[in-house]
Design an enzyme around this catalytic site. Structure first.
Site, PDB file in Angstrom:
ATOM      1  N   HIS A  30      48.470  43.212  46.525  1.00  0.00           N
ATOM      2  CA  HIS A  30      46.798  43.373  46.145  1.00  0.00           C
ATOM      3  C   HIS A  30      46.306  44.701  46.828  1.00  0.00           C
ATOM      4  CE1 HIS A  30      45.704  39.044  44.527  1.00  0.00           C
ATOM      5  NE2 HIS A  30      47.013  39.407  44.288  1.00  0.00           N
TER       6      HIS A  30
ATOM      7  N   ARG B 163      48.536  45.294  42.293  1.00  0.00           N
ATOM      8  CA  ARG B 163      47.569  45.126  41.713  1.00  0.00           C
ATOM      9  C   ARG B 163      46.161  46.151  42.291  1.00  0.00           C
ATOM     10  NH1 ARG B 163      43.749  39.657  41.346  1.00  0.00           N
ATOM     11  NH2 ARG B 163      42.901  40.524  43.162  1.00  0.00           N
TER      12      ARG B 163
ATOM     13  N   TYR C 221      34.909  41.274  42.129  1.00  0.00           N
ATOM     14  CA  TYR C 221      36.182  40.638  42.235  1.00  0.00           C
ATOM     15  C   TYR C 221      37.232  41.266  43.073  1.00  0.00           C
ATOM     16  CZ  TYR C 221      40.447  38.013  41.707  1.00  0.00           C
ATOM     17  OH  TYR C 221      41.693  37.568  41.911  1.00  0.00           O
TER      18      TYR C 221
ATOM     19  N   ASP D 254      43.269  42.565  37.158  1.00  0.00           N
ATOM     20  CA  ASP D 254      42.639  41.487  36.998  1.00  0.00           C
ATOM     21  C   ASP D 254      41.300  41.535  36.711  1.00  0.00           C
ATOM     22  OD1 ASP D 254      41.952  38.707  36.540  1.00  0.00           O
ATOM     23  OD2 ASP D 254      42.982  38.057  38.693  1.00  0.00           O
TER      24      ASP D 254
ATOM     25  N   HIS E 224      39.505  38.836  35.590  1.00  0.00           N
ATOM     26  CA  HIS E 224      38.869  37.642  36.146  1.00  0.00           C
ATOM     27  C   HIS E 224      37.987  36.941  35.075  1.00  0.00           C
ATOM     28  CE1 HIS E 224      38.753  34.928  39.851  1.00  0.00           C
ATOM     29  NE2 HIS E 224      39.943  35.294  39.948  1.00  0.00           N
TER      30      HIS E 224
ATOM     31  N   GLU F 207      44.983  41.209  33.322  1.00  0.00           N
ATOM     32  CA  GLU F 207      44.981  39.756  33.467  1.00  0.00           C
ATOM     33  C   GLU F 207      43.669  39.121  33.080  1.00  0.00           C
ATOM     34  OE1 GLU F 207      46.042  38.765  37.336  1.00  0.00           O
ATOM     35  OE2 GLU F 207      45.321  36.825  37.193  1.00  0.00           O
TER      36      GLU F 207
ATOM     37  N   GLU G  82      46.364  31.597  34.965  1.00  0.00           N
ATOM     38  CA  GLU G  82      46.455  30.696  36.349  1.00  0.00           C
ATOM     39  C   GLU G  82      45.730  29.481  36.526  1.00  0.00           C
ATOM     40  OE1 GLU G  82      44.987  34.214  38.578  1.00  0.00           O
ATOM     41  OE2 GLU G  82      43.066  33.307  38.804  1.00  0.00           O
TER      42      GLU G  82
ATOM     43  N   ARG H 211      50.598  32.928  33.598  1.00  0.00           N
ATOM     44  CA  ARG H 211      50.686  33.046  34.928  1.00  0.00           C
ATOM     45  C   ARG H 211      50.688  31.679  35.685  1.00  0.00           C
ATOM     46  NH1 ARG H 211      49.806  36.022  38.371  1.00  0.00           N
ATOM     47  NH2 ARG H 211      47.631  35.595  39.088  1.00  0.00           N
TER      48      ARG H 211
ATOM     49  N   HIS I  71      51.414  32.788  39.321  1.00  0.00           N
ATOM     50  CA  HIS I  71      50.348  32.964  40.289  1.00  0.00           C
ATOM     51  C   HIS I  71      50.624  32.930  41.711  1.00  0.00           C
ATOM     52  CE1 HIS I  71      46.072  30.990  41.170  1.00  0.00           C
ATOM     53  NE2 HIS I  71      46.018  32.278  41.410  1.00  0.00           N
TER      54      HIS I  71
ATOM     55  N   ASP J 151      45.588  31.063  48.284  1.00  0.00           N
ATOM     56  CA  ASP J 151      45.154  29.954  48.156  1.00  0.00           C
ATOM     57  C   ASP J 151      46.196  28.886  47.868  1.00  0.00           C
ATOM     58  OD1 ASP J 151      43.871  31.290  45.810  1.00  0.00           O
ATOM     59  OD2 ASP J 151      44.106  29.427  44.978  1.00  0.00           O
TER      60      ASP J 151
ATOM     61  N   GLU K 146      53.627  37.208  41.916  1.00  0.00           N
ATOM     62  CA  GLU K 146      52.198  37.437  42.723  1.00  0.00           C
ATOM     63  C   GLU K 146      52.610  37.092  44.324  1.00  0.00           C
ATOM     64  OE1 GLU K 146      48.589  35.727  41.894  1.00  0.00           O
ATOM     65  OE2 GLU K 146      47.563  37.224  42.957  1.00  0.00           O
TER      66      GLU K 146
ATOM     67  N   TRP L  59      33.205  33.555  37.144  1.00  0.00           N
ATOM     68  CA  TRP L  59      33.460  34.250  38.740  1.00  0.00           C
ATOM     69  C   TRP L  59      35.032  34.831  38.203  1.00  0.00           C
ATOM     70  CZ3 TRP L  59      37.226  33.496  42.406  1.00  0.00           C
ATOM     71  CH2 TRP L  59      37.343  34.495  43.447  1.00  0.00           C
TER      72      TRP L  59
HETATM   73  O1  KDG Z   1      41.532  30.044  43.824  1.00  0.00           O
HETATM   74  C1  KDG Z   1      41.211  31.231  42.827  1.00  0.00           C
HETATM   75  C2  KDG Z   1      42.402  32.291  43.064  1.00  0.00           C
HETATM   76  O2  KDG Z   1      43.703  31.691  43.262  1.00  0.00           O
HETATM   77  C3  KDG Z   1      42.162  33.334  42.076  1.00  0.00           C
HETATM   78  O3  KDG Z   1      40.815  33.776  42.043  1.00  0.00           O
HETATM   79  C4  KDG Z   1      43.195  34.397  42.425  1.00  0.00           C
HETATM   80  O4  KDG Z   1      42.762  35.588  40.285  1.00  0.00           O
HETATM   81  C5  KDG Z   1      43.561  35.342  41.075  1.00  0.00           C
HETATM   82  C6  KDG Z   1      44.667  35.927  41.101  1.00  0.00           C
HETATM   83  O5  KDG Z   1      45.016  36.909  40.211  1.00  0.00           O
HETATM   84  O6  KDG Z   1      45.477  35.953  42.439  1.00  0.00           O
HETATM   85 MG    MG Z   2      43.883  36.135  38.717  1.00  0.00          MG
END
Ligand code: KDG
Ligand code: MG
Length: 402
Positions: free
Chosen positions: A122, A147, A159, A210, A212, A236, A262, A283, A312, A316, A339, A402
């Site tokens: 990223h 990314r 984001y 992304d 999002h 994405e 994801e 994903r 994904h 997290d 990723e 979000w």
């Molecule tokens: O917990 C949410 C994240 O995993 C997400 O926002 C990450 O969009 C994401 C990505 O492409 O890694």
């Molecule tokens: Mg994503």
């Protein structure tokens, strides 16, 4: 090989991770990731209260049977909490299977289909120039796929732009933080970002982006078309995909490759997207889609449609999930990309693992099972801290994705 016990370990070495450890009568242990960002204790309770008591005494070798027992046997199907709990059990069972036979889990999944797992990192920055700079740093680290996300002038937060280059993915203590969003402002900046990146980096690197879940199919079609000349690896989550048919309109407007999924947790979330070939990559992660067994069901559905897995792998998802994802990535035929956001040193210390990075790719290692563990003493030094993902509002206050 009877399951004799299951323990749920919650630790917060910078962010919360939930891990399931299953024990067998032979003294073997298997681990599975059970982390659902911002809702961690819901999965922990589901496992402790409902799953572990039900599977104790079952034969750990019957992985498919245990999966179906937890999926069909609960009566209540799918959903992120259920499927993350099933995933944790499934990963732990595949770990045990490999350990019992003394082989890495991918040898039980058909062996290697490739020599390495291509990953993307990223690059992000407040400005376009910061992002170009970050992308260059990723290239220096060896990444072949990057990314790119950047700030949007006039918005306090965007984001993908956060603390540091390597460890970004928010979850914050206190009440959920609130962000603001303007699609109009974002659509001004996104095409400029990729134009600059291609000018600076050329075409010898894969670029990803992304959105999002924030656009409508009309807006996303406009963006996808403008990005075509920059030949992205993928765009994405251009639109929210609860309604899979939204992708029909988007697909008919652009040839930019599309990725989504994801937040999906079962094959039913994506069967229209796949069988109508409305996207190029799915994903779904091992941890949120029912484990290795769940993701393999999805990958096998995708294979004849030439849809590939782009798993994904945000921070997290714990190193346990990464270890399990790599076993799938290396073994299936229709792998696309993985990723890879790096974890902090504290997290790496809690989860020792055999997988390693070199030249823009990950390697699962040859250790038995998944090749990952949790150091429980270290984990105990980092107690759980409640944290939330941000909530997003339009400039007039309307809640949006979000
Ligand atoms: O917990 C949410 C994240 O995993 C997400 O926002 C990450 O969009 C994401 C990505 O492409 O890694
Ligand atoms: Mg994503």
């Amino acid at each position: 090989m009877r399951i004799t016990a299951g323990r749920v370990i919650v630790t917060c070495p910078g962010r919360n991770f939930v891990t399931l450890k299953l024990e067998t009568a032979e003294g073997l242990t298997g681990v599975g990731d059970a982390t659902l960002n911002g809702r961690e204790l819901a999965v922990a309770a589901y496992l402790e209260e409902h799953v572990v008591p039900a599977i104790t005494g079952m034969d750990a070798r019957n992985i498919e049977d245990v999966w179906q027992y937890l999926y069909k046997g609960a009566y209540w199907r799918r959903g992120p909490v259920t499927m993350t709990a099933i995933a944790a059990v499934d990963m732990a069972l595949w770990d045990l299977a490999g350990k019992r036979l003394g082989v890495p889990t991918h040898e039980l999944l058909g062996g290697r289909s490739r020599s390495e797992v291509l990953v993307y990192g990223h690059a992000n920055g407040e400005t376009i120039e910061d992002t170009v700079e970050a992308a260059r740093r990723y290239q220096q680290l060896g990444y072949r796929a990057i990314r790119a996300q950047c700030g949007v002038p006039g918005l306090a937060k965007a984001y993908g732009v956060g603390r540091g280059d390597l460890f970004y993915e928010p979850a914050e203590a206190g009440r959920p933080p609130e962000h603001e969003w303007s699609t109009e402002r974002y659509l001004d900046v996104a095409p400029q970002l990729f134009s600059r990146l291609r000018d600076e980096l050329g075409f010898d690197v894969h670029l990803l982006h992304d959105a999002h879940h924030r656009l409508t199919p009309t807006e996303a079609g406009w963006l996808g078309r403008r990005l075509e000349e920059h030949r992205l690896f993928w765009l994405e989550d251009a639109v929210p995909a609860e309604n899979q048919r939204l992708y029909r309109q988007l697909r008919s407007h652009t040839t930019t490759p599309l990725a989504v999924g994801e937040v999906f947790n079962s094959v039913y979330d994506l069967h229209v997207l796949v069988t109508e070939r409305l996207v190029d990559y799915i994903r779904t992660s091992v941890v949120h889609a029912g484990g290795i067994t769940g993701v393999r069901k999805i990958a096998h559905l995708m294979e004849p449609y030439q849809v590939r897995l782009g798993s994904h792998g945000a921070t997290d998802l714990s190193p346990v999930c990464m270890a399990a994802a790599l076993q799938v990535d290396i073994s299936i035929n229709n792998f696309g990309i993985q990723e890879y956001m790096r974890h902090t040193e504290e997290t790496e210390a809690v989860f020792p693992h055999a997988w390693w990075f070199a030249d823009g790719a990950l390697h699962p290692g040859d250790g038995p099972g998944l090749g990952v563990d949790i150091d429980e003493e270290r984990a105990a030094e980092w107690p759980y801290e409640r944290a939330y993902l941000p909530v997003n509002r339009l400039l007039d206050g309307t809640v949006t994705s979000w």
